[in-house]
Each structure stands twice: as C-alpha cells, then as structure tokens.
Design a protein around this motif. Structure first.
Motif, PDB file in Angstrom:
ATOM      1  N   TYR A 224       4.236   7.199  -2.252  1.00  0.00           N
ATOM      2  CA  TYR A 224       5.403   8.060  -2.041  1.00  0.00           C
ATOM      3  C   TYR A 224       5.280   9.365  -2.800  1.00  0.00           C
ATOM      4  CZ  TYR A 224       7.670   3.975  -0.085  1.00  0.00           C
ATOM      5  OH  TYR A 224       7.975   2.900   0.689  1.00  0.00           O
ATOM      6  N   LYS A 225       4.736   9.269  -3.996  1.00  0.00           N
ATOM      7  CA  LYS A 225       4.719  10.457  -4.858  1.00  0.00           C
ATOM      8  C   LYS A 225       3.488  11.312  -4.614  1.00  0.00           C
ATOM      9  CE  LYS A 225       8.318   9.660  -7.713  1.00  0.00           C
ATOM     10  NZ  LYS A 225       8.441   8.294  -8.226  1.00  0.00           N
ATOM     11  N   ARG A 226       2.543  10.811  -3.817  1.00  0.00           N
ATOM     12  CA  ARG A 226       1.323  11.595  -3.625  1.00  0.00           C
ATOM     13  C   ARG A 226       1.462  12.501  -2.413  1.00  0.00           C
ATOM     14  NH1 ARG A 226      -3.347   7.528  -5.429  1.00  0.00           N
ATOM     15  NH2 ARG A 226      -4.675   9.005  -4.337  1.00  0.00           N
ATOM     16  N   SER A 227       0.507  13.419  -2.273  1.00  0.00           N
ATOM     17  CA  SER A 227       0.642  14.446  -1.239  1.00  0.00           C
ATOM     18  C   SER A 227       0.543  13.825   0.165  1.00  0.00           C
ATOM     19  CB  SER A 227      -0.450  15.495  -1.407  1.00  0.00           C
ATOM     20  OG  SER A 227      -1.696  14.917  -1.115  1.00  0.00           O
ATOM     21  N   HIS A 228       1.037  14.580   1.157  1.00  0.00           N
ATOM     22  CA  HIS A 228       0.953  14.109   2.541  1.00  0.00           C
ATOM     23  C   HIS A 228      -0.493  13.894   2.941  1.00  0.00           C
ATOM     24  CE1 HIS A 228       5.101  14.120   3.503  1.00  0.00           C
ATOM     25  NE2 HIS A 228       5.259  15.397   3.253  1.00  0.00           N
TER      26      HIS A 228
ATOM     27  N   LEU B 289       0.803  -1.228   0.000  1.00  0.00           N
ATOM     28  CA  LEU B 289       0.000   0.000   0.000  1.00  0.00           C
ATOM     29  C   LEU B 289       0.831   1.270   0.000  1.00  0.00           C
ATOM     30  CD1 LEU B 289      -2.929   1.028   0.266  1.00  0.00           C
ATOM     31  CD2 LEU B 289      -2.489   1.261   2.689  1.00  0.00           C
ATOM     32  N   VAL B 290       1.674   1.399   1.047  1.00  0.00           N
ATOM     33  CA  VAL B 290       2.336   2.676   1.261  1.00  0.00           C
ATOM     34  C   VAL B 290       3.258   3.028   0.093  1.00  0.00           C
ATOM     35  CG1 VAL B 290       3.852   3.905   2.843  1.00  0.00           C
ATOM     36  CG2 VAL B 290       2.170   2.338   3.726  1.00  0.00           C
ATOM     37  N   ARG B 291       3.880   1.985  -0.493  1.00  0.00           N
ATOM     38  CA  ARG B 291       4.776   2.182  -1.632  1.00  0.00           C
ATOM     39  C   ARG B 291       4.164   3.032  -2.742  1.00  0.00           C
ATOM     40  NH1 ARG B 291       9.194  -1.561  -3.758  1.00  0.00           N
ATOM     41  NH2 ARG B 291       9.819  -0.624  -1.792  1.00  0.00           N
TER      42      ARG B 291
END
Lengths: 343, 404
Positions: free
Chosen positions: A127-131, A122-124
C-alpha cells in the motif's frame, strides 16, 4: 442494418467480459489504491475452476459388463462416472451437463479465498509503495499463477461445453422483423450478457443500498475520516478485494464455453481491461462498465468486412486507437474524477 | 575519453570492458566433456544475447531508471529495428553497418513519434499509452503490414533479393543465401581453441556486438554523469518542482525516450545481424515485460544493474530450460529412491518448460525484499563482509551515489 445489429450483439459478450474484469480492477483501485496486474490471472483462474469442476464431475471408474462384448470378443469395459453411479444416470448426466453453472457456485468460495490470500499475503505490504512497485509485484504474481496453471493443465486450450439447452443459436432477427437467418445469435452469449448485467447490477446495489456498501463508499471518498470514526476500514477493503476476485473469477467461469480456457487468456484480457479502465476513468465504477461495453462493441463493429475494406487492419487496432485518442483529449477518461492517479 | 569521470567510473568501465572482451574465456569454466559443461555460457549464440539484451536493458534503464517513466512498450522499437535491419540486408547489402545504422535511425524516428504523444501523460497513463502503441504495432505487423513484415512467417532474406550495393561491387554470392558480414568478416565465423579440455570459441558476431555494447555502456555512463542525466533524475524525484523552477521537462524526457528507443533499435538490428530473421513476436508486450524484468532484477537506475539482469535472465532461460527430469534424476541419484523421486517432483516444475515460474518467483522476491535488485544485493553482501572483516575498525561509508 442487420449486420450492425449482429456486430453489436457480438460485441456484447466480449464487452461483458471486459466490463466485469474492469469493474473488479476499479474496485481494487478505488478502495485500496492498488494497481492489480494479476487481475487477468484471477479471470483465468475462474475459467480453470470451470475446467476442474467438469473434470471432477466426470471422474469415472470402469466396470466389466459380462452381457456385452467389445469388437475383440472380450467382455465390454464400461466407464461410469461417480455422479451417475451415486445419483442415478439421469441426475448424473444433468450434473455433468450443468457443470459450468455449478462451477460458478464452486468458484465463489474458491475465488474469495484466493482473493483474501492475495490481499493479506502480498498486496497488503505494498500500500505504501509506489504504483510502479505495485504493478511490478502483481505482474510477477500473474506470471507465477499463469505458470502454475500451465504446469497442471498444460499449454493447450481445454474446451468446456455449455449446458445442452444453451448450445444452439436462435434467430434474433425474426424478433425485430428482419428476414429469417439474418441475425443468428448463440444462446450462451445471451446468457453471458444477462449474467454480466446481473453481477454488475448486484455489485452496484450492494455498494448503494447496504450499510456495508455505504461504509465502503465513505472509505473510498475519505479513508481517514472513516478510520477516525472507529471503523475498521482495512478489513472492509480486504473483503472488497475478495469481492473483486469473485467477480473476475465467475466472469471467467461463465466465459469458459465461449473461449476455451488456456493459461495465457488472463494476460490477453488484462491488457485490454487496463485499457478499458483507463478509458473509463481510473476509480470510476460506472466508467469501467460503460467503457467495457463500448470498447467490446466498437471492436466488434470494426471487424465488419465493409469497414476492413475501407480501413485495412482497423479491427486489430481500434481499441488501442480509441484509448490513445481518449487519453489525449480526456486525460481522466470518460467518467474519471479529478485527483485520481495524478500524483 | 575519461575526462570528467572519477576514478571509480574509470575502474568500472575498464572492468566491464575487460570482462566483455574476455567473456569467451571467463564463461567457460567447466571442461567440455564433464557433466557440468551444460552450465557453460561461453558459446557465441548465448554471449551475443547477453550483450544485445544488455544494450536493450541499458537503454530502457535510461528512460525508466532516470526519469521514472515506466514504458510497457519498448519491444516495439526492438522489433522495428529488426525489421529495418533485415530490409537493409535485402535491399542494400549484407554488410551489417548500414543495417545497424538504419535500425537505429528508424527506431529513433518511431520512438520520437510515440514518445511525443505518450509523454503528454505520466504514471500509469503513460504505461498504458506505450502499451497501446506497442500492441497496435504488433497487431498491424501480423495483419495489414504483411507486405513489409511477412506476417507470421517472419521477414527473411533470400537469394533473389536485390542487394544493390553488393551487386554493384560484385560481392554478391549467387549460389546460396548469404550471411551478414562486417566488411568481409562473416558474423558466424568462429575460431575455436581447445585448452585443458575446454573449448573456447571466439566469434566475429560476438565481438562485433560486444564492441557496440561497450560503446553503449560508455555512452550511458557519460549520460548518467552529465548535467542532462541530472536533469532526468530531477524529473523522477519531483517533476512539479522542476516545472516551478521554470524548466520544461518535456524536451528532456522526450530525449531520454528517443535515446532509449535508439538503444532498443540497435539491439533489434544486432539481433537481425546475428540471425537475419525478424518476426512480430519480438514486439509483443511480453517482450516489453521482459526488459522491465531485466532492469528491475538487476537494479533500476544503476549502470551495471540492467546488464546483470539481462545476463541473469538470458543465462537461466538457456540453462534452466535445458534441464529435464532425466538430468534431475542424475543429480539426486545420491539420495534414497523415495527421496530422489520426491526431490525431482519438487524441482521439476521450476526447470525445463517451467523456467518462467522460477523467473516469476524470483522477480517477486526481488521486488518485495530487494527493491534495488541484484546490485543492491551485492552491495549488501559487500557491506556485510566489510563489517565482518573490519569489525572494530571505523565503519565503512557507503557512498554509491546512484552508480553501480
């Protein structure tokens, strides 16, 4: 004076839990740049590993003992746990008694797997998306984990006892020259504090003195350069995610005797841990630990009767109040570095 | 009223108004005695929640959707609104007008104070600050402020409340606990009609909330299309650039924060007007999380999205949580026995008490695959249909300009 020392001691175990969760949060944030709202759920999962291990150890079967009768005059049914049956009564009892420390060992592979699955699955992809997106998706995951646990274990807290020899309290005040019974402190909380110190020390030593830790620290400082040097930093960061999950998990296992695990304990601790991380300074490991203990002790001192009489309700709001003040006068937190989360 | 809006906006407004006013008819598609009746949403209690949480989500979206500031403490304003409204019922009158006005005013002041401090920080720091304030209010409402909030029991009205205005005008009922009214029309008054086996209920409470909802929606529409709205979008896109052009974004973000706080207060006041009871759990951070879920699920930054999200969540909360194993067994009765049990075991964690699991899974799927929420989903389906229908003709231009 003795009251203050007692409150500081009381704050230590809560502070230890905050520090351990905040440490994991900071590791994840510092390496992967991800704000993990599901970290409290990992803490909660750890506590339920303790519950599960205890349930497995106490699995039992019934035999009929013809020599004894129950109160109705029928042959007595005796419950024997499998571990007692296999290893003899003494060793079996010992295993059940020590279920929490055993759960710590069991929790390490379990939490590592959970952590890796979370990062890879999931988290992978975030990375490129907003906080904000990271917060939202991990918040969703936290709800899902929490509800799954609720489905299997129910909504009520499940008590998990500590090993027999740690169950009592001891008179800490006598050691410091106070009269007897002035400062009474449960053994298990002392164990928890020692355990937390050990884990925190271990994580720092791992990062400071091993080659792996050195590479990770280099990656945290400048990810691109490390990649250019031909190091697969992503894989190492995945392992750090798993490590953070393990830290949260074993923190939860050991906390089970202090606070009976329930499905929403993760969320309760998450909110406070985030406050801790922000107070300590986003991305600063020592800051997270320092702020964890500081806020735990402050919360405990604020619940002293004299203070509550002076400022009603102070014990309910102290942590948030401190967080607000620190964020306003020291926006980067106690030990935050420049340029972290300021975009 | 429609000056300065283009035809699409006017059409949107009219459609929303029509659907809202006709909701008691539209939401009752199944006959009352059929097995499908449990899927009907056309009863006052649920419809009221649709519009009230719709207002809450619209207001939240004005802050989060336009400026990008993610507040995790908006439920505090909802809770404060509820408390203010109940106090108005107790002190002044059972008329809902002063209650709703007071709820908006107090929530507005409260959000002004919190926003003034919180907006000094951006990003996650802002989220944590709002969360900290909301949790503080929640903890205080439970402990020290018990004289004002009545702690765990929740604030209620009683026969012996002063209700100064009601007594002055001699409208105070003295024999039973009164119910909120709008100049004599009681909020729980309901007219029921039966057609074709369907029971249509028209309640005063729903229409009162619905009118305020339409006003709130219209204001949000105007705000989205105004220069002020454009400025807020500028904050979201690039705050530093806005600062370099010599504009101080603080007054704009603070205004957005207060507006969304007033919306939340209105929603809280209406909740109290429908059921004169206010409890601290309305301020808990899970309640703040819920409005975030609604907005994201529906579609951030769109006009219709938050309303859809609020309706979606409240509908499924109500419907799914009512389904139990017995009903599931009825549904899957057509399957062979083993399959039936298997399907029931498979589905049962997701319904009844476990409906939050469904919500969590759904929410994750939306965040992962459909960042624009339900609105984007509908747009994609619409475009797909348009392409299928209009194959060979010129491509359809997708002009959505951030609206619905």
């Amino acid at each position: 004076m003795d009251a203050i020392i007692l409150q500081i001691l009381n704050g230590l175990d809560k502070g230890s839990a905050y520090a351990l969760i905040a440490l994991g949060l900071t590791i994840i944030f510092g390496t992967l740049g991800v704000v993990n709202f599901a970290h409290g759920a990992l803490f909660m999962l750890g506590a339920f590993v303790a519950v599960t291990v205890r349930r497995i150890l106490t699995l039992s079967f019934e035999t009929i003992d013809p020599t004894r009768k129950d109160f109705l005059g029928n042959p007595l049914k005796v419950k024997t746990t499998y571990v007692e049956h296999w290893f003899g009564p003494d060793a079996g009892q010992w295993l059940i008694d020590w279920s929490v420390p055993i759960a710590v060992i069991a929790a390490i592979p379990v939490m590592a797997l959970v952590g890796l699955a979370m990062e890879r699955g999931l988290v992978r992809h975030f990375y490129k998306r907003s906080h904000a997106d990271q917060i939202l998706v991990t918040f969703g995951l936290a709800i899902v984990i929490q509800e799954i646990i609720k489905y299997f274990f129910g909504a009520n807290p499940i008590p998990v006892p500590a090993p027999e020899i740690f169950r009592g309290s001891f008179d800490f005040g006598v050691l410091l020259g106070f009269p007897e019974n002035a400062i009474i402190y449960p053994y298990w909380r002392l164990v928890y504090f020692a355990f937390a110190a050990l884990v925190i020390g271990g994580v720092f030593a791992f990062l400071q003195f091993t080659t792996f830790g050195m590479v990770v620290r280099a990656g945290m400082a400048d990810r691109e350069t490390v990649t250019i040097l031909g190091i697969d930093i992503d894989r190492r960061f995945s392992i750090m995610f798993a490590l953070a999950a393990i830290v949260a998990g074993i923190a939860g296992v050991m906390y089970a005797p202090i606070n009976s695990p329930n499905y929403h304990m993760g969320m309760d601790y998450l909110v406070l841990s985030f406050v801790v991380v922000v107070v300590g300074g986003m991305g600063s490991l020592p800051g997270a630990v320092l702020a964890g203990f500081l806020l735990g002790i402050l919360e405990s001192i604020a619940s002293m009767k004299a203070l509550i009489d002076l400022v009603p309700g102070i014990n309910q709001v102290i942590i948030y109040l401190v967080a607000i003040v620190i964020l306003l006068i020291r926006p980067r937190g106690l030990m935050g570095r420049k340029g972290v989360m300021e975009d | 009223m429609f000056k300065g809006l283009d035809r699409n906006d006017i059409r949107l407004m009219l459609v929303v108004a029509l659907v809202t006013l006709a909701a008691p008819l539209i939401l009752n598609p199944f006959p009352a005695d059929s097995a499908w009746a449990q899927f009907n949403a056309g009863y006052p209690d649920l419809m009221q929640r649709f519009v009230i949480y719709g207002i809450f989500a619209i207001g939240f979206n004005i802050l989060f959707g336009l400026t990008g500031y993610l507040s995790f403490g908006h439920a505090a304003f909802l809770g404060v609104g509820s408390y203010a409204a109940v106090w108005m019922f107790k002190l002044l009158s059972m008329n809902v007008v002063p209650a709703v006005l007071a709820a908006m005013a107090i929530a507005g002041l409260f959000s002004l104070a919190i926003g003034w401090i919180s907006l000094r920080r951006t990003g996650i720091y802002f989220s944590i600050l709002t969360l900290a304030f909301a949790q503080m209010s929640y903890n205080l409402a439970y402990s020290v402020l018990t004289p004002i909030t009545n702690g765990e029991t929740g604030l209620q009205i009683s026969i012996n409340d002063p209700r100064v205005l009601d007594r002055a005008f001699g409208t105070a009922a003295s024999d039973s606990v009164p119910y909120p009214d709008f100049f004599g029309l009681q909020m729980n008054d309901t007219a029921s009609f039966e057609f074709f086996g369907r029971v249509f209920q028209f309640s005063v409470g729903y229409y009162f909330a619905a009118m305020l909802f339409l006003a709130a929606f219209y204001l949000a529409l105007r705000l989205f299309r105004s220069p002020f709205g454009l400025m807020l979008r500028g904050v979201k896109t690039n705050q530093s650039r806005l600062e370099y052009t010599g504009i101080n974004p603080r007054p704009y973000t603070l205004a957005a924060f207060v507006i969304s706080g007033v919306y939340a207060g209105l929603a809280g006041g209406l909740l109290a007007a429908m059921d004169p009871l206010a409890g601290a759990e309305r301020m808990q951070w899970t309640a703040s999380g819920e409005v975030v879920l609604m907005t994201i699920l529906g579609g951030v930054g769109t006009l219709l999205g938050p309303v859809l999200g609020a309706g979606f969540i409240k509908y499924f909360e109500n419907i799914l949580s009512k389904i139990n194993d017995q009903i599931l067994h009825q549904w899957f009765a057509f399957l062979p026995d083993g399959m039936e049990d298997f399907m029931v075991t498979l589905v049962s964690p997701f319904v009844g008490k476990g409906w939050h699991l469904t919500l969590g899974v759904l929410f994750m799927l939306v965040v992962i695959f459909l960042p624009g929420g339900l609105v984007e989903g509908f747009q994609r389906i619409g475009r797909l249909l348009a392409r299928l229908v209009g194959r060979g003709r010129k491509p359809v231009s997708d002009d959505d300009k951030g609206g619905a």
